[in-house]
Structures are given as structure tokens and as C-alpha cells.
Design a protein around this motif. Structure first.
Motif, PDB file in Angstrom:
ATOM      1  N   GLY A  44     133.544   2.061 -23.353  1.00  0.00           N
ATOM      2  CA  GLY A  44     132.265   2.588 -22.889  1.00  0.00           C
ATOM      3  C   GLY A  44     131.360   1.445 -22.517  1.00  0.00           C
ATOM      4  O   GLY A  44     131.734   0.274 -22.609  1.00  0.00           O
ATOM      5  N   PRO A  45     130.137   1.761 -22.132  1.00  0.00           N
ATOM      6  CA  PRO A  45     129.203   0.709 -21.744  1.00  0.00           C
ATOM      7  C   PRO A  45     128.944  -0.255 -22.903  1.00  0.00           C
ATOM      8  O   PRO A  45     128.599   0.168 -24.007  1.00  0.00           O
ATOM      9  CB  PRO A  45     127.924   1.468 -21.373  1.00  0.00           C
ATOM     10  N   GLY A  46     129.152  -1.521 -22.666  1.00  0.00           N
ATOM     11  CA  GLY A  46     128.889  -2.531 -23.692  1.00  0.00           C
ATOM     12  C   GLY A  46     129.964  -2.658 -24.753  1.00  0.00           C
ATOM     13  O   GLY A  46     129.838  -3.481 -25.661  1.00  0.00           O
ATOM     14  N   ALA A  47     131.028  -1.867 -24.683  1.00  0.00           N
ATOM     15  CA  ALA A  47     132.052  -1.887 -25.724  1.00  0.00           C
ATOM     16  C   ALA A  47     132.772  -3.221 -25.811  1.00  0.00           C
ATOM     17  O   ALA A  47     133.156  -3.650 -26.904  1.00  0.00           O
ATOM     18  CB  ALA A  47     133.066  -0.757 -25.513  1.00  0.00           C
ATOM     19  N   GLY A  48     132.951  -3.893 -24.695  1.00  0.00           N
ATOM     20  CA  GLY A  48     133.635  -5.188 -24.707  1.00  0.00           C
ATOM     21  C   GLY A  48     132.910  -6.201 -25.579  1.00  0.00           C
ATOM     22  O   GLY A  48     133.527  -6.917 -26.374  1.00  0.00           O
ATOM     23  N   LYS A  49     131.597  -6.256 -25.458  1.00  0.00           N
ATOM     24  CA  LYS A  49     130.802  -7.191 -26.256  1.00  0.00           C
ATOM     25  C   LYS A  49     130.804  -6.768 -27.727  1.00  0.00           C
ATOM     26  O   LYS A  49     130.883  -7.606 -28.620  1.00  0.00           O
ATOM     27  CB  LYS A  49     129.368  -7.255 -25.705  1.00  0.00           C
ATOM     28  N   VAL A  50     130.747  -5.476 -27.994  1.00  0.00           N
ATOM     29  CA  VAL A  50     130.778  -4.983 -29.375  1.00  0.00           C
ATOM     30  C   VAL A  50     132.108  -5.352 -30.031  1.00  0.00           C
ATOM     31  O   VAL A  50     132.139  -5.807 -31.173  1.00  0.00           O
ATOM     32  CB  VAL A  50     130.529  -3.456 -29.429  1.00  0.00           C
ATOM     33  N   GLU A  77     139.541  -1.261 -45.047  1.00  0.00           N
ATOM     34  CA  GLU A  77     138.669  -0.391 -44.255  1.00  0.00           C
ATOM     35  C   GLU A  77     137.193  -0.669 -44.501  1.00  0.00           C
ATOM     36  O   GLU A  77     136.371  -0.473 -43.602  1.00  0.00           O
ATOM     37  CB  GLU A  77     138.987   1.083 -44.519  1.00  0.00           C
ATOM     38  N   VAL A  78     136.837  -1.139 -45.686  1.00  0.00           N
ATOM     39  CA  VAL A  78     135.442  -1.502 -45.947  1.00  0.00           C
ATOM     40  C   VAL A  78     135.055  -2.691 -45.070  1.00  0.00           C
ATOM     41  O   VAL A  78     133.946  -2.742 -44.515  1.00  0.00           O
ATOM     42  CB  VAL A  78     135.209  -1.824 -47.442  1.00  0.00           C
ATOM     43  N   VAL A  79     135.968  -3.636 -44.911  1.00  0.00           N
ATOM     44  CA  VAL A  79     135.706  -4.801 -44.060  1.00  0.00           C
ATOM     45  C   VAL A  79     135.607  -4.362 -42.600  1.00  0.00           C
ATOM     46  O   VAL A  79     134.730  -4.820 -41.864  1.00  0.00           O
ATOM     47  CB  VAL A  79     136.789  -5.885 -44.237  1.00  0.00           C
ATOM     48  N   VAL A  80     136.483  -3.466 -42.171  1.00  0.00           N
ATOM     49  CA  VAL A  80     136.439  -2.949 -40.805  1.00  0.00           C
ATOM     50  C   VAL A  80     135.099  -2.248 -40.565  1.00  0.00           C
ATOM     51  O   VAL A  80     134.446  -2.461 -39.531  1.00  0.00           O
ATOM     52  CB  VAL A  80     137.621  -1.990 -40.532  1.00  0.00           C
ATOM     53  N   THR A  81     134.671  -1.438 -41.518  1.00  0.00           N
ATOM     54  CA  THR A  81     133.384  -0.749 -41.405  1.00  0.00           C
ATOM     55  C   THR A  81     132.237  -1.743 -41.308  1.00  0.00           C
ATOM     56  O   THR A  81     131.332  -1.588 -40.489  1.00  0.00           O
ATOM     57  CB  THR A  81     133.175   0.189 -42.613  1.00  0.00           C
ATOM     58  N   PHE A  82     132.277  -2.785 -42.135  1.00  0.00           N
ATOM     59  CA  PHE A  82     131.231  -3.800 -42.104  1.00  0.00           C
ATOM     60  C   PHE A  82     131.164  -4.473 -40.729  1.00  0.00           C
ATOM     61  O   PHE A  82     130.088  -4.582 -40.129  1.00  0.00           O
ATOM     62  CB  PHE A  82     131.458  -4.850 -43.192  1.00  0.00           C
ATOM     63  N   CYS A  83     132.302  -4.919 -40.229  1.00  0.00           N
ATOM     64  CA  CYS A  83     132.342  -5.620 -38.937  1.00  0.00           C
ATOM     65  C   CYS A  83     131.882  -4.712 -37.804  1.00  0.00           C
ATOM     66  O   CYS A  83     131.100  -5.127 -36.924  1.00  0.00           O
ATOM     67  CB  CYS A  83     133.747  -6.137 -38.647  1.00  0.00           C
ATOM     68  N   SER A  84     132.333  -3.478 -37.816  1.00  0.00           N
ATOM     69  CA  SER A  84     131.960  -2.527 -36.778  1.00  0.00           C
ATOM     70  C   SER A  84     130.461  -2.235 -36.830  1.00  0.00           C
ATOM     71  O   SER A  84     129.778  -2.240 -35.796  1.00  0.00           O
ATOM     72  CB  SER A  84     132.762  -1.243 -36.955  1.00  0.00           C
ATOM     73  N   ALA A  85     129.947  -1.991 -38.022  1.00  0.00           N
ATOM     74  CA  ALA A  85     128.524  -1.675 -38.169  1.00  0.00           C
ATOM     75  C   ALA A  85     127.651  -2.851 -37.746  1.00  0.00           C
ATOM     76  O   ALA A  85     126.648  -2.671 -37.044  1.00  0.00           O
ATOM     77  CB  ALA A  85     128.216  -1.267 -39.606  1.00  0.00           C
ATOM     78  N   GLN A  86     128.022  -4.060 -38.149  1.00  0.00           N
ATOM     79  CA  GLN A  86     127.217  -5.229 -37.767  1.00  0.00           C
ATOM     80  C   GLN A  86     127.236  -5.425 -36.263  1.00  0.00           C
ATOM     81  O   GLN A  86     126.204  -5.715 -35.650  1.00  0.00           O
ATOM     82  CB  GLN A  86     127.731  -6.485 -38.468  1.00  0.00           C
ATOM     83  N   SER A  87     128.391  -5.230 -35.638  1.00  0.00           N
ATOM     84  CA  SER A  87     128.454  -5.399 -34.182  1.00  0.00           C
ATOM     85  C   SER A  87     127.635  -4.317 -33.473  1.00  0.00           C
ATOM     86  O   SER A  87     127.019  -4.585 -32.436  1.00  0.00           O
ATOM     87  CB  SER A  87     129.905  -5.417 -33.691  1.00  0.00           C
ATOM     88  N   ARG A  88     127.582  -3.114 -34.038  1.00  0.00           N
ATOM     89  CA  ARG A  88     126.763  -2.044 -33.454  1.00  0.00           C
ATOM     90  C   ARG A  88     125.274  -2.364 -33.592  1.00  0.00           C
ATOM     91  O   ARG A  88     124.487  -2.085 -32.686  1.00  0.00           O
ATOM     92  CB  ARG A  88     127.059  -0.709 -34.119  1.00  0.00           C
ATOM     93  N   VAL A  89     124.882  -2.930 -34.713  1.00  0.00           N
ATOM     94  CA  VAL A  89     123.479  -3.341 -34.891  1.00  0.00           C
ATOM     95  C   VAL A  89     123.113  -4.373 -33.833  1.00  0.00           C
ATOM     96  O   VAL A  89     122.055  -4.287 -33.204  1.00  0.00           O
ATOM     97  CB  VAL A  89     123.227  -3.886 -36.315  1.00  0.00           C
ATOM     98  N   TRP A  90     123.980  -5.351 -33.628  1.00  0.00           N
ATOM     99  CA  TRP A  90     123.697  -6.376 -32.628  1.00  0.00           C
ATOM    100  C   TRP A  90     123.570  -5.767 -31.234  1.00  0.00           C
ATOM    101  O   TRP A  90     122.705  -6.148 -30.456  1.00  0.00           O
ATOM    102  CB  TRP A  90     124.753  -7.462 -32.652  1.00  0.00           C
ATOM    103  N   GLU A  91     124.443  -4.811 -30.911  1.00  0.00           N
ATOM    104  CA  GLU A  91     124.368  -4.161 -29.602  1.00  0.00           C
ATOM    105  C   GLU A  91     123.047  -3.397 -29.460  1.00  0.00           C
ATOM    106  O   GLU A  91     122.385  -3.474 -28.422  1.00  0.00           O
ATOM    107  CB  GLU A  91     125.556  -3.208 -29.405  1.00  0.00           C
ATOM    108  N   ALA A  92     122.665  -2.662 -30.486  1.00  0.00           N
ATOM    109  CA  ALA A  92     121.398  -1.927 -30.431  1.00  0.00           C
ATOM    110  C   ALA A  92     120.218  -2.890 -30.316  1.00  0.00           C
ATOM    111  O   ALA A  92     119.258  -2.611 -29.585  1.00  0.00           O
ATOM    112  CB  ALA A  92     121.251  -1.043 -31.671  1.00  0.00           C
ATOM    113  N   GLU A  93     120.285  -4.015 -31.002  1.00  0.00           N
ATOM    114  CA  GLU A  93     119.215  -5.014 -30.898  1.00  0.00           C
ATOM    115  C   GLU A  93     119.142  -5.587 -29.486  1.00  0.00           C
ATOM    116  O   GLU A  93     118.050  -5.852 -28.972  1.00  0.00           O
ATOM    117  CB  GLU A  93     119.415  -6.136 -31.921  1.00  0.00           C
ATOM    118  N   ARG A  94     120.295  -5.780 -28.838  1.00  0.00           N
ATOM    119  CA  ARG A  94     120.286  -6.254 -27.449  1.00  0.00           C
ATOM    120  C   ARG A  94     119.616  -5.226 -26.532  1.00  0.00           C
ATOM    121  O   ARG A  94     118.847  -5.580 -25.627  1.00  0.00           O
ATOM    122  CB  ARG A  94     121.711  -6.557 -26.967  1.00  0.00           C
ATOM    123  N   ILE A  95     119.892  -3.952 -26.778  1.00  0.00           N
ATOM    124  CA  ILE A  95     119.281  -2.882 -25.973  1.00  0.00           C
ATOM    125  C   ILE A  95     117.770  -2.857 -26.190  1.00  0.00           C
ATOM    126  O   ILE A  95     116.994  -2.738 -25.230  1.00  0.00           O
ATOM    127  CB  ILE A  95     119.932  -1.518 -26.308  1.00  0.00           C
TER     128      ILE A  95
END
Length: 159
Positions: A44-50, A77-95
Motif C-alpha cells: 500500500g502507500p508508504g508500505a515500502g518505507k514501513v 511475535e512480541v518482537v514482530v509486534t514491537f517492530c511493526s508498531a514502531q515502524s507504523r508510528v514513524w510512518e504516521a509521524e511522517r504524515i
């Protein structure tokens, strides 16, 4: 109902007692393999950077977690969740940085940027994951690294 800590957490925190904890499940530490971020995050939009951000976070924290906490594959899976959530925060902050805190809504009135809600949602997930992984400063301060002999591993738990 009392929350029961996993035996590995008792070992990490230095509170392991064989008379109380030996009958609990103990999982052996393992090398964690990085997930295919396309299956976790999708496209999706921005998914590559996330995905790139999530991979960068993984590469940075997994070696430290493996060394410090003897994390297991079952806890991956806790580590996967952490990495995914942090990358989503960064994407939202960029927006938010690009569009601003306020945006023009459907009726032409300024409204709060929806990305701020995303940041708040993922910030809650991150707080919980940090505690689970011992990544917050207060949690890390409570973790005691188990003392081992050169030829012994954590009191023979993995023998």
C-alpha cells in the motif's frame, strides 16, 4: 487471579527459585529469524518505507534482546509486534510532519489529522511490548542478568 511469570523471566530478573519455579515450562533460547515484512505489513502507500523501518528496528534490537534476555522463538511475535508498531508510528509521524496536525476535513473545517490517532493507538501497543521485552528503562533496570560459569548455562536449565 495472579499473573504467573514465565520461568525465563524469573531467570532474567534473578528471582528464580528451584523450589517454586522448577515445575514451570522453560523454553530454550533460540536465534530469531526476521519475518517477511510483506506478510506482516502488506502493500500500500508508504508500505515500502514501513517495511524498511521494521527491518531496521529488528536488526538493531534482536541481537541485544537475544544476548540480554535469552528470548525464545515462542516469544518472537512480541518482537514482530514491537517492530511493526514502531515502524507504523514513524510512518504516521511522517504524515503529520508532511500534512500538519490539523487538516481540512470533508466539510472544509480544520480537524485533527487522523494520523495522530494512529500514533496514539500504536504508542499503547509499543508501551506494552516494551515492558514485555524489557526495553523500557524502568523494566530494564529490574532485569538481572543471570551469572553463569564458562562451561555452565543458567544453572543447567538447558542441559
Amino acid at each position: 487471579m495472579a499473573v504467573v511469570k514465565p520461568i525465563n523471566q524469573h531467570i532474567r530478573e534473578g528471582t528464580f527459585r528451584p523450589d517454586r519455579h522448577s515445575s514451570r515450562l522453560a523454553l530454550p533460547p533460540a536465534e530469531l529469524s526476521e519475518p517477511d515484512w510483506s506478510t506482516v505489513i502488506g502493500d500500500g502507500p508508504g508500505a515500502g518505507k514501513v517495511k524498511a523501518d521494521a527491518s531496521e528496528i529488528w536488526q538493531r534490537i534482536v541481537p541485544a534482546l537475544s544476548a540480554a534476555t535469552q528470548i525464545t522463538d515462542a516469544q518472537r511475535e512480541v518482537v514482530v509486534t514491537f517492530c511493526s508498531a514502531q515502524s507504523r508510528v514513524w510512518e504516521a509521524e511522517r504524515i503529520i510532519s508532511r500534512d500538519g496536525l490539523l487538516v481540512v476535513g470533508a466539510n472544509g473545517v480544520l480537524v485533527k489529522n487522523p494520523a495522530t490517532t494512529v500514533v496514539n493507538t500504536y504508542a499503547s501497543i509499543l508501551r506494552a511490548a516494551r515492558v514485555e521485552l524489557g526495553l523500557s528503562p524502568s523494566t530494564a533496570a529490574r532485569i538481572a542478568v543471570p551469572q553463569t560459569d564458562e562451561d555452565d548455562d543458567t544453572d543447567g536449565v538447558w542441559d
